[in-house]
Design a protein around this motif. Sequence first.
Motif, PDB file in Angstrom:
ATOM      1  N   GLN A 159     -20.110  -3.637 -31.194  1.00  0.00           N
ATOM      2  CA  GLN A 159     -18.690  -3.871 -31.434  1.00  0.00           C
ATOM      3  C   GLN A 159     -17.877  -3.588 -30.176  1.00  0.00           C
ATOM      4  O   GLN A 159     -18.134  -2.622 -29.463  1.00  0.00           O
ATOM      5  N   TYR A 204     -13.522  -3.931 -28.891  1.00  0.00           N
ATOM      6  CA  TYR A 204     -12.186  -4.097 -29.443  1.00  0.00           C
ATOM      7  C   TYR A 204     -11.180  -4.213 -28.313  1.00  0.00           C
ATOM      8  O   TYR A 204     -11.411  -3.762 -27.184  1.00  0.00           O
ATOM      9  N   GLN A 228      -6.196 -10.351 -35.942  1.00  0.00           N
ATOM     10  CA  GLN A 228      -5.141 -10.005 -36.895  1.00  0.00           C
ATOM     11  C   GLN A 228      -4.252 -11.210 -37.159  1.00  0.00           C
ATOM     12  O   GLN A 228      -3.822 -11.917 -36.241  1.00  0.00           O
ATOM     13  N   GLU A 262      -5.187  -4.154 -41.897  1.00  0.00           N
ATOM     14  CA  GLU A 262      -5.948  -3.138 -42.627  1.00  0.00           C
ATOM     15  C   GLU A 262      -7.453  -3.345 -42.467  1.00  0.00           C
ATOM     16  O   GLU A 262      -8.222  -2.376 -42.392  1.00  0.00           O
ATOM     17  N   LYS A 263      -7.872  -4.580 -42.410  1.00  0.00           N
ATOM     18  CA  LYS A 263      -9.295  -4.886 -42.214  1.00  0.00           C
ATOM     19  C   LYS A 263      -9.758  -4.398 -40.843  1.00  0.00           C
ATOM     20  O   LYS A 263     -10.827  -3.785 -40.714  1.00  0.00           O
ATOM     21  N   ASN A 273      -8.415  -2.046 -39.103  1.00  0.00           N
ATOM     22  CA  ASN A 273      -8.374  -0.580 -39.102  1.00  0.00           C
ATOM     23  C   ASN A 273      -9.630   0.017 -39.736  1.00  0.00           C
ATOM     24  O   ASN A 273     -10.061   1.104 -39.356  1.00  0.00           O
ATOM     25  N   ARG A 274     -10.198  -0.732 -40.681  1.00  0.00           N
ATOM     26  CA  ARG A 274     -11.453  -0.270 -41.300  1.00  0.00           C
ATOM     27  C   ARG A 274     -12.644  -0.515 -40.385  1.00  0.00           C
ATOM     28  O   ARG A 274     -13.632   0.225 -40.426  1.00  0.00           O
ATOM     29  N   LEU A 275     -12.551  -1.563 -39.561  1.00  0.00           N
ATOM     30  CA  LEU A 275     -13.655  -1.881 -38.668  1.00  0.00           C
ATOM     31  C   LEU A 275     -13.782  -0.887 -37.525  1.00  0.00           C
ATOM     32  O   LEU A 275     -14.888  -0.589 -37.071  1.00  0.00           O
ATOM     33  N   THR A 276     -12.653  -0.363 -37.055  1.00  0.00           N
ATOM     34  CA  THR A 276     -12.690   0.574 -35.939  1.00  0.00           C
ATOM     35  C   THR A 276     -11.499   1.526 -36.006  1.00  0.00           C
ATOM     36  O   THR A 276     -10.410   1.143 -36.448  1.00  0.00           O
ATOM     37  N   LYS A 277     -11.707   2.744 -35.554  1.00  0.00           N
ATOM     38  CA  LYS A 277     -10.629   3.726 -35.482  1.00  0.00           C
ATOM     39  C   LYS A 277      -9.916   3.670 -34.142  1.00  0.00           C
ATOM     40  O   LYS A 277      -8.952   4.403 -33.902  1.00  0.00           O
ATOM     41  N   HIS A 317      -7.336  -1.309 -31.505  1.00  0.00           N
ATOM     42  CA  HIS A 317      -7.970  -2.627 -31.432  1.00  0.00           C
ATOM     43  C   HIS A 317      -7.043  -3.720 -30.931  1.00  0.00           C
ATOM     44  O   HIS A 317      -7.512  -4.818 -30.595  1.00  0.00           O
TER      45      HIS A 317
END
Length: 246
Positions: free
Chosen positions: A6, A8, A29, A57-58, A60-64, A67
Motif C-alpha cells: 500500500q 498513499y 476520494q 471514510e473508506k 480512512n479505514r484503509l490507512t491511518k 492519504h
Amino acid sequence: MEKTTQIYGIRAIIEAVNSKEEIDKVFLQKGLKGDLIKELESLLRRNEINIVYVPAEKLNRLTKNNHQGAVANISPVGFYSLEELVERANNKDTPALFLLLDQLSDVRNFGAIIRTAECTGVDGIIIQKKGAAPVTADTIKTSAGAAFKVPIAKVDHIKDAIFFLQASGIQVVSATEKSNDSLYDISFKVPIAIVMGAEDQGISPSILKASDYCAKLPLLGEIGSLNVSVACGVFLYEALRQRTRN
C-alpha cells in the motif's frame, strides 16, 4: 522478498506509476478537485490501472496516514510478460503447462489456485490486467507463499493470450460444464493451457470459441458446479496423472 502492498498520497502514487510499480488498484476520494488529482487520474487511465472512487471514510479505514484522498494497492510480487513465460517453458524438458484465469475475482480462490499450481508444476498463470483478482496479502497467505514461486503474467485480453499460446504450439482447453466432452477425454501430455472462468459467470463465450477444446467435470450430485479452485485442482491433477504415468 515481499514488498509493501500500500502507498498513499497523490504525489507518491504518481511517482510509483512513473517508476513502473505493479499497482493493482487505486482508491480515490469522491469529489476531489485540483490539477494534481487530474494529473493522477490521467496517468492512471493511460496506464490502464483500475480506479475506484470511494468516500473519505473508506480511505480512512484503509490507512491511518495522511492519504490526501488517494490510496494505492501495490502487488507484493512482480509480474512477467506472456512472452517470457512461454520462453521459460520452452526451455524446459517437459511439455508446457499454463493456467489462464478469465475474470477470476476472489483473492482467496486465486491464492488456492496458485498453491495447487505450484504443487502440480504449472509453468505460469495468466490473468487479465483489468477485472482480475489482485495479488494481495490474502492471496499470498492463501497460496502458502506459492505466489512467490509461480510466475504470473498480466495481459490486456485473455483471448489475445490464447491466440499467442496457440501460435507458440500450445493447445488450449477451457473448463466448462457447457461441454459434452469430459476432462478425461483430453490429452494433457502435450503443451497445454487450461482456462478457468469466473466464480459467477464462468468462461466468456468468445474465449470458449477460441479454445481448442472444452471439457467438463463429471458431477453426480444435484449441485451444478464446483468451487473454481477445486475444479482447477481436479484439472491440474489429471494433467499431472497423465504426465507421470509409465
